[in-house]
Design a protein around this motif. Structure first.
Motif, mmCIF file in Angstrom:
data_model
loop_
_atom_site.group_PDB
_atom_site.id
_atom_site.type_symbol
_atom_site.label_atom_id
_atom_site.label_comp_id
_atom_site.label_asym_id
_atom_site.label_seq_id
_atom_site.Cartn_x
_atom_site.Cartn_y
_atom_site.Cartn_z
ATOM 1 N N PRO A 220 6.404 -1.593 -8.154
ATOM 2 C CA PRO A 220 6.115 -0.328 -7.467
ATOM 3 C C PRO A 220 5.100 -0.542 -6.346
ATOM 4 O O PRO A 220 4.012 -1.066 -6.573
ATOM 5 C CB PRO A 220 5.550 0.552 -8.577
ATOM 6 N N LEU A 221 5.477 -0.136 -5.143
ATOM 7 C CA LEU A 221 4.581 -0.275 -3.993
ATOM 8 C C LEU A 221 3.753 0.996 -3.816
ATOM 9 O O LEU A 221 4.322 2.102 -3.792
ATOM 10 C CB LEU A 221 5.382 -0.511 -2.714
ATOM 11 N N PRO A 222 2.440 0.886 -3.684
ATOM 12 C CA PRO A 222 1.634 2.076 -3.405
ATOM 13 C C PRO A 222 2.074 2.722 -2.091
ATOM 14 O O PRO A 222 2.213 2.032 -1.073
ATOM 15 C CB PRO A 222 0.201 1.524 -3.288
ATOM 16 N N PRO A 223 2.324 4.025 -2.062
ATOM 17 C CA PRO A 223 2.775 4.671 -0.830
ATOM 18 C C PRO A 223 1.789 4.553 0.322
ATOM 19 O O PRO A 223 2.183 4.574 1.488
ATOM 20 C CB PRO A 223 2.960 6.132 -1.253
ATOM 21 N N ASP A 224 0.497 4.433 0.002
ATOM 22 C CA ASP A 224 -0.518 4.362 1.052
ATOM 23 C C ASP A 224 -0.908 2.926 1.394
ATOM 24 O O ASP A 224 -1.879 2.704 2.121
ATOM 25 C CB ASP A 224 -1.762 5.147 0.652
ATOM 26 N N ALA A 225 -0.159 1.955 0.888
ATOM 27 C CA ALA A 225 -0.481 0.555 1.193
ATOM 28 C C ALA A 225 -0.267 0.288 2.679
ATOM 29 O O ALA A 225 0.735 0.722 3.270
ATOM 30 C CB ALA A 225 0.389 -0.380 0.361
ATOM 31 N N GLY A 226 -1.213 -0.432 3.287
ATOM 32 C CA GLY A 226 -1.081 -0.796 4.687
ATOM 33 C C GLY A 226 -0.037 -1.890 4.874
ATOM 34 O O GLY A 226 0.422 -2.506 3.904
ATOM 35 N N PRO A 227 0.340 -2.159 6.120
ATOM 36 C CA PRO A 227 1.369 -3.168 6.394
ATOM 37 C C PRO A 227 1.049 -4.535 5.808
ATOM 38 O O PRO A 227 1.934 -5.199 5.260
ATOM 39 C CB PRO A 227 1.420 -3.210 7.925
ATOM 40 N N ALA A 228 -0.216 -4.959 5.892
ATOM 41 C CA ALA A 228 -0.583 -6.287 5.383
ATOM 42 C C ALA A 228 -0.438 -6.347 3.871
ATOM 43 O O ALA A 228 0.061 -7.338 3.316
ATOM 44 C CB ALA A 228 -2.010 -6.636 5.795
ATOM 45 N N GLU A 229 -0.857 -5.287 3.177
ATOM 46 C CA GLU A 229 -0.751 -5.272 1.718
ATOM 47 C C GLU A 229 0.711 -5.253 1.275
ATOM 48 O O GLU A 229 1.108 -5.970 0.358
ATOM 49 C CB GLU A 229 -1.485 -4.062 1.134
ATOM 50 N N ARG A 230 1.525 -4.426 1.933
ATOM 51 C CA ARG A 230 2.950 -4.365 1.589
ATOM 52 C C ARG A 230 3.612 -5.724 1.808
ATOM 53 O O ARG A 230 4.390 -6.194 0.966
ATOM 54 C CB ARG A 230 3.648 -3.297 2.442
ATOM 55 N N LYS A 231 3.297 -6.346 2.935
ATOM 56 C CA LYS A 231 3.884 -7.657 3.238
ATOM 57 C C LYS A 231 3.484 -8.681 2.183
ATOM 58 O O LYS A 231 4.313 -9.473 1.723
ATOM 59 C CB LYS A 231 3.447 -8.107 4.628
ATOM 60 N N HIS A 232 2.209 -8.647 1.776
ATOM 61 C CA HIS A 232 1.739 -9.591 0.761
ATOM 62 C C HIS A 232 2.469 -9.380 -0.558
ATOM 63 O O HIS A 232 2.922 -10.348 -1.187
ATOM 64 C CB HIS A 232 0.233 -9.445 0.555
ATOM 65 N N ILE A 233 2.589 -8.125 -1.013
ATOM 66 C CA ILE A 233 3.223 -7.851 -2.297
ATOM 67 C C ILE A 233 4.687 -8.275 -2.288
ATOM 68 O O ILE A 233 5.177 -8.897 -3.238
ATOM 69 C CB ILE A 233 3.081 -6.360 -2.651
ATOM 70 N N LEU A 234 5.393 -7.962 -1.216
ATOM 71 C CA LEU A 234 6.808 -8.321 -1.148
ATOM 72 C C LEU A 234 6.989 -9.836 -1.095
ATOM 73 O O LEU A 234 7.873 -10.387 -1.767
ATOM 74 C CB LEU A 234 7.457 -7.659 0.070
ATOM 75 N N ARG A 235 6.164 -10.502 -0.325
ATOM 76 C CA ARG A 235 6.278 -11.965 -0.216
ATOM 77 C C ARG A 235 5.884 -12.636 -1.530
ATOM 78 O O ARG A 235 6.553 -13.543 -2.015
ATOM 79 C CB ARG A 235 5.394 -12.474 0.921
ATOM 80 N N ASP A 236 4.794 -12.160 -2.130
ATOM 81 C CA ASP A 236 4.288 -12.782 -3.350
ATOM 82 C C ASP A 236 5.253 -12.596 -4.517
ATOM 83 O O ASP A 236 5.441 -13.498 -5.335
ATOM 84 C CB ASP A 236 2.923 -12.187 -3.700
#
Length: 452
Positions: free
Chosen positions: A71-87
């Motif tokens: 689950p991705l936090p809706p308020d996650a910034g671009p860098a955080e989203r990119k990190h979670i998806l890549r990781d």
């Protein structure tokens, strides 16, 4: 795992309600099967976890397909989203709740000990780490909580918590689907929404309960509930007392982490004391790693609800455990020797203050400050001091009171050595989405400009 979806508890049109939209178990299962068909065979999949039926369907669909849900936090910034998806290796997936399937989705080799959820930590000590949770850990925790809270299919669970944390997603969604209780997610956790939901079981974080306590009419509407549960941060004693006075209920607190799920809790129908989180759930063992002569120390635990490790980080996983296999929570706690009730003092990294040779828990001082009628928020930290080692500094939100008066107030309630050496007034205590104080932000250059 999700007993409510196999027909055990029947069906009804409003079995699940999220932000004003309702669905039956049959409708939810159909949407979840469509998700499962889309993600089958993937290493993981991610969905922006808004407060919606789509997020609920995604969580169920992942379990059906045996594919870890991220689950991705809706308020996650671009860098955080990119990190979670890549990781995580997860593909970002879009869910259409109107698209349903009645096909049986063939599961792959995923079993109860394989990853079911990957939840990401807040990243306070570096990039967020993926916490791998298995289906058997989720089931063990939810069954233990159902017993502790007498949570059954006769309940209506109400909450408005984010669906990307353990509290809102695991307890607040999967818990309802396992026990068969009706679920009402209010969208936003406003006092008015809680008051109008007509629930028997309510979940909230301290910020939610504080706002409800400030609205006497909304609080009184909860008097017909069976149980109020608070978690994710310590519930201030004044809020506890206000809720008891306005609702007739003494809220139950519980303790847990993303890595451990919920491990300690008060019990429905049991004695509940403000500032405590109850006793270990069945199967959980705890111990306090305290230095000689100290009555507080790091809480360590073991049991069936613990995570399977940090995704792709074996060294970090190993470091989270002691040599004899107990999980290091990093939280400072004390246990009542008479009844085993646990009290959480705070985080070892910032809430254990060593001042003048004493070991002091910040939480105890914060509760004392919050007992002052003119203080609405408080956060206590230790800062380096050449004489004391650490100096106790209190950041408070208050009106019509001086720092000296608050120092004297604490000294009159606690041991004198626990009094703040400095009181700084701020407009607000910074908090995260779950209401936890972000104390490190108070020590930035900007915060140091707070009014003394």
């Amino acid at each position: 795992m999700l007993t409510a979806l196999d027909g055990t508890y029947g069906d009804r049109a409003d079995a699940v309600a999220v932000a004003g939209r309702t669905a039956s178990y049959e409708e939810l299962l159909g949407a979840a099967r469509a998700v499962a068909a889309d993600v089958a065979g993937a290493p993981a999949f991610a969905v922006t976890a808004t407060a919606s039926l789509e997020t609920v369907a995604a969580a169920v669909g992942g379990l059906l397909a045996g594919v870890p849900f991220v689950p991705l936090p809706p308020d996650a910034g671009p860098a955080e989203r990119k990190h979670i998806l890549r990781d995580s290796g997860a593909a970002l997936t879009t869910v259409d709740f109107a698209r349903r399937s009645d096909a049986t989705v063939p599961r792959d080799a995923a079993g109860p000990r394989d990853p079911a959820l990957i939840l990401y930590t807040s990243g306070t000590t570096g990039p967020p780490k993926g916490v791998v949770l298995t289906a058997d850990a989720l089931a063990a925790d939810l069954d233990a909580l159902a017993a502790a809270w007498r949570w059954t299919a006769e309940d209506t669970l109400v909450h408005g918590l984010p669906l990307f944390h353990v509290h809102g997603l695991v307890l607040g969604v999967l818990g309802a689907l396992r026990t068969g209780s009706r679920l009402v997610h209010t969208g936003r956790p406003t006092p008015e929404a809680y008051a109008g939901a007509g629930g028997s079981l309510y979940f909230g974080v301290p910020t939610v309960w504080s706002r409800i306590a400030a609205e006497p009419a909304a609080a009184a509407a909860l008097s017909g509930a069976r149980l109020l549960v608070s978690g994710s941060a310590a519930l201030p004693a004044p809020v506890f007392r206000d809720l008891e006075r306005l609702t007739g209920h003494r809220p139950v607190e519980r303790y847990g982490m993303t890595e451990t799920l919920i491990t300690v809790s008060g019990r429905a129908g049991g004695e509940v004391r403000p500032g405590t989180v109850g006793t270990p759930l069945p199967g959980i063992r705890t111990r306090i790693a305290a230095e000689p002569g100290a009555d507080i120390g790091e809480l360590q635990l073991t049991g069936p609800t613990l995570f399977a490790g940090y995704l792709g980080r074996p060294e970090a996983t190993a470091a989270a455990y002691t040599e004899d296999g107990w999980f290091r929570t990093g939280d400072i706690a004390a246990v009542d020797p008479d009844d085993g009730v646990h009290r959480i003092v705070g985080r070892a990294s910032i809430d254990m203050i060593k001042s003048g040779g004493y070991r002091i828990g910040a939480g105890e001082i914060e509760n004392a400050l919050l007992d002052h009628p003119k203080v609405s928020e408080a956060a206590v930290v230790g800062v380096p001091d050449a004489d004391l080692g650490q100096r106790i500094v209190a950041f408070v939100v208050a009106q019509g009171v001086t720092g000296a008066e608050l120092t004297d107030f604490v000294a009159s309630h606690l041991s004198v050595h626990k009094r703040p050496r400095e009181v700084r007034f701020v407009a607000a205590i910074p908090r995260n989405a779950m209401g936890k104080p972000q104390k490190k932000l108070l020590l930035t250059d900007d915060a140091r400009g707070a009014r003394p």
